[in-house]
Design an enzyme around this catalytic site. Structure first.
Site, short mmCIF file in Angstrom:
data_model
loop_
_atom_site.label_atom_id
_atom_site.label_comp_id
_atom_site.label_asym_id
_atom_site.label_seq_id
_atom_site.Cartn_x
_atom_site.Cartn_y
_atom_site.Cartn_z
N THR A 52 50.82 31.12 45.00
CA THR A 52 49.46 30.64 45.19
C THR A 52 49.38 30.02 46.58
O THR A 52 50.36 29.48 47.08
CB THR A 52 49.09 29.63 44.09
OG1 THR A 52 47.78 29.19 44.28
CG2 THR A 52 50.02 28.44 44.07
N TRP A 110 42.14 33.96 48.65
CA TRP A 110 42.13 32.71 49.41
C TRP A 110 42.34 32.92 50.90
O TRP A 110 43.16 33.72 51.32
CB TRP A 110 43.25 31.81 48.93
CG TRP A 110 43.02 31.19 47.60
CD1 TRP A 110 43.77 31.38 46.47
CD2 TRP A 110 42.00 30.26 47.25
NE1 TRP A 110 43.26 30.63 45.45
CE2 TRP A 110 42.18 29.93 45.91
CE3 TRP A 110 40.96 29.67 47.97
CZ2 TRP A 110 41.35 29.05 45.23
CZ3 TRP A 110 40.13 28.78 47.30
CH2 TRP A 110 40.33 28.48 45.94
N GLU A 148 48.21 28.43 38.62
CA GLU A 148 49.06 27.43 37.97
C GLU A 148 48.80 27.30 36.48
O GLU A 148 49.58 26.70 35.75
CB GLU A 148 48.82 26.04 38.61
CG GLU A 148 49.33 25.89 40.02
CD GLU A 148 48.31 26.32 41.08
OE1 GLU A 148 47.45 27.18 40.77
OE2 GLU A 148 48.41 25.83 42.21
N LYS A 178 37.39 30.83 49.62
CA LYS A 178 37.69 31.90 48.69
C LYS A 178 36.75 33.07 48.92
O LYS A 178 35.57 33.00 48.62
CB LYS A 178 37.60 31.42 47.25
CG LYS A 178 38.35 32.35 46.33
CD LYS A 178 38.68 31.71 45.04
CE LYS A 178 39.74 32.48 44.32
NZ LYS A 178 39.95 32.04 42.96
P1 AMP Z 1 43.70 31.02 42.07
O1 AMP Z 1 44.92 30.20 41.90
O2 AMP Z 1 43.72 31.92 43.25
O3 AMP Z 1 43.36 31.73 40.82
O4 AMP Z 1 42.47 30.03 42.37
C1 AMP Z 1 42.16 28.98 41.49
C2 AMP Z 1 40.91 28.26 41.96
O5 AMP Z 1 39.79 29.13 41.93
C3 AMP Z 1 40.53 27.10 41.11
O6 AMP Z 1 41.29 25.94 41.42
C4 AMP Z 1 39.06 26.95 41.45
O7 AMP Z 1 38.88 26.23 42.67
C5 AMP Z 1 38.62 28.38 41.66
N1 AMP Z 1 37.99 28.89 40.44
C6 AMP Z 1 38.54 29.65 39.48
N2 AMP Z 1 37.65 29.97 38.53
C7 AMP Z 1 36.48 29.38 38.88
C8 AMP Z 1 35.17 29.31 38.31
N3 AMP Z 1 34.88 29.94 37.19
N4 AMP Z 1 34.24 28.59 38.97
C9 AMP Z 1 34.52 27.95 40.12
N5 AMP Z 1 35.72 27.98 40.71
C10 AMP Z 1 36.70 28.68 40.10
#
Ligand code: AMP
Length: 543
Positions: free
Chosen positions: A184, A445, A328, A440
């Site tokens: 991540t 990311w 995570e 994002k």
């Molecule tokens: P990742 O580890 O790449 O899956 O990113 C996780 C992050 O994506 C989370 O900590 C949030 O900041 C964002 N995220 C995931 N799902 C949502 C959602 N439904 N609404 C808003 N932000 C989200």
């Protein structure tokens, strides 16, 4: 008094064996670049998985060894999803979209020995020739004529399978042993490895199957748009195979025209992906007037799903379910469905509720904590704080970071998610912001810190701050706010900065716009005050 129940380990092997034994005639379909899709049954998949595991064993792969995949959503990748972890090795799904430096970092950090690579993306691996000392074998998958990869000795996937002297005898696995890992983007420094166990994957699969949409069913045909290199494709493949659903895999063909056609022709009932994919699909449905009568659930997460998107799908007869999670958290933490007694609420209120991120899956505990005082916030739907979670599929430490350099884990055993949100009396979570400043874009990311550092290396740039600005297609895109040096001339333009970073970062990291300012506001500890940047600057409207 001790319980008197058996201590059967919870493993992916048991999901696999259950699926192929009891649903052997169910189907796995994969889109191919030419010709009809590839189709075979769970039973055939099962035989190939056992041969693949045996071939890996013969290649010297054993318990705990890391084996990477570098691939799109295909049946070959799905075979890796079982063969590697059920053998006791650790499947490291590598994000094919990363910059070569990040790829080199994570493959070396994981010490991958073998990489299963799609022929369509082998060029991205070739760039790493000479930089991956632990990799000793590359297995090339899928159609195409490429026969070699510059990274290591190369073998064709089918030839590799054929080299097995039979089917594997699965080892007895400890349920707490590592099954898979995924990196991540760290808020500071390098990406961080998250290592899933068999137990965590099993429990996550079971629970997501329970809640996904209206719950995964044997009658479903499930298509993950979310790439299989993202947090185990959100666990959907294991969850839907656990109940015996057909699996439909789009390979790399994710543009709205292909997707609409494939969803239709394969009569897909459930699909999952990020909002930017669904925004484009909805636009395509509205443009063509085509409808998807078989589809009953669109699972959406990774970024916030706007209420307008949810309402737009309602109008074409499709139901979007909003979920939240992170690498995570395996990744599903919350899932949004409207409880039966809330379905009497006025439409507008229901829509507002569906635009929230839902409530925790059974097994996940969630609390919001005041960022300044560390106190738990009231769950009144308005007080916001940092979201913290704990549970059997939530990571408790990063790989190679037992000391927790970024203080992401509290002393009383919770993960600090870095997201800020509210929780209402019904338990629905709403993400309002995030403490980290990553951008994002299209579900991927972009590290603002890394991009800032790249821009600030320009000889005529004094300071640069990067922020995510809403974008109709990609959710967010980076915009750079730049302070020129005093001696900078008229040559320092937006185009000059974009050109400067283009060579040094992945192409999709290049900022969409550059705003020039005299000064960047700072916080009390001298950091860029991005909150003020966002609210005080006239930022460009993107898209
Ligand atoms: P990742 O580890 O790449 O899956 O990113 C996780 C992050 O994506 C989370 O900590 C949030 O900041 C964002 N995220 C995931 N799902 C949502 C959602 N439904 N609404 C808003 N932000 C989200």
């Amino acid at each position: 008094m001790q319980g008197l129940m058996m201590e059967t380990p919870l493993t992916l092997t048991s999901i696999f064996e259950h699926a192929v034994r009891y649903f052997g005639r169910k189907e796995i379909v994969t889109q191919r670049p030419e010709g009809p899709p590839h189709r075979y049954t769970y039973a055939e998949c099962g035989r190939r998985v056992r041969r693949l595991a045996r071939a890996l064993q013969q290649a010297g792969i054993g318990p705990g060894d890391r084996v990477a995949t570098f691939a799109w959503n295909t049946y070959e990748h799905l075979e890796c999803y079982y063969a590697i972890p059920c053998l006791g090795a650790v499947m490291h799904t590598v994000n094919i979209r990363l910059h070569p430096d990040q790829l080199a970092f994570i493959i070396n950090d994981a010490e991958d020995q073998v990489i299963f690579c799609d022929r369509s993306v082998v060029a991205a691996l070739d760039q790493l020739a000479g930089r991956l000392p632990t990799v000793r074998l590359v297995v090339l998958m899928g159609p195409g004529s490429v026969q070699t990869c510059q990274v290591a000795e190369t073998v064709d996937y089918e030839a590799f399978l054929a080299s097995a002297d039979g089917e594997v005898v699965w080892p007895e696995l400890d349920e707490d042993s590592a099954a898979a890992m995924c990196y991540t983007s760290g808020t500071t420094g390098n990406p961080k490895g998250v290592v899933y166990s068999h137990r965590s994957s099993y429990l996550h699969s079971l629970t997501t199957a329970l809640v996904a949409g209206d719950g995964a069913r044997e009658t479903d045909r499930y298509l993950p748009v979310v790439p299989m290199f993202h947090a185990n494709a959100w666990g959907g493949i294991y969850a839907f195979m656990l109940v015996g659903a057909d699996i439909v895999l789009p390979d790399r063909f994710l543009d709205p025209q292909h997707l609409l056609q494939f969803l239709r022709s394969e009569r897909v009932t459930v699909t999952a992906g990020v909002p930017s994919v669904w925004t484009l699909l909805l636009a395509e449905m509205n443009r063509t007037g085509e409808r998807l009568p078989d589809l009953h659930a669109i699972l959406c997460g990774g970024s916030a799903a706007p209420a307008a998107l949810i309402a737009g799908f309602d109008q074409v007869g499709l139901r979007l379910y909003h979920a939240w999670g992170m690498t995570e958290t395996s990744p599903v933490g919350t899932h949004g469905s409207i409880k039966s007694y809330l379905r009497t609420l006025p439409e507008a209120e229901q829509l507002a509720l569906r635009a929230k991120q839902g409530f925790p899956l059974p097994g996940v505990e969630l609390r919001i904590v005041d960022l300044a005082t560390g106190e738990r916030c009231p769950e009144d739907g308005t007080t916001s704080g940092e979201i913290q979670v704990r549970g059997p599929w939530i990571c408790r430490a990063y790989y190679h970071d037992e000391q927790d350099a970024d203080h992401r884990f509290t002393t009383d055993g919770w993960l600090r998610t870095g997201d800020v949100g509210t929780v209402d009396a019904e338990g629905y979570l709403e993400i309002v912001d995030r403490t980290k400043d990553l951008v994002k874009s299209g579900g991927e990311w972009i590290s603002s810190v890394q991009l800032e550092n790249t821009i600030m290396a320009h000889p005529q740039v004094l300071e640069a701050a990067v922020i995510g600005v809403p974008h109709p297609k990609w959710s967010e895109r980076p915009v750079a706010v730049v302070v020129p040096r005093a001696d900078a001339g008229p040559a320092l333009t937006q185009a000059a900065i974009q050109e400067f970073v283009r060579d040094q970062v992945a192409s999709w990291w290049v900022p969409d716009a550059v705003v020039f300012v005299k000064e960047i506001p700072k916080t009390s500890v001298g950091k860029f005050d991005k909150k003020r940047l966002r609210t005080e600057l006239p930022l460009p409207v993107l898209g």
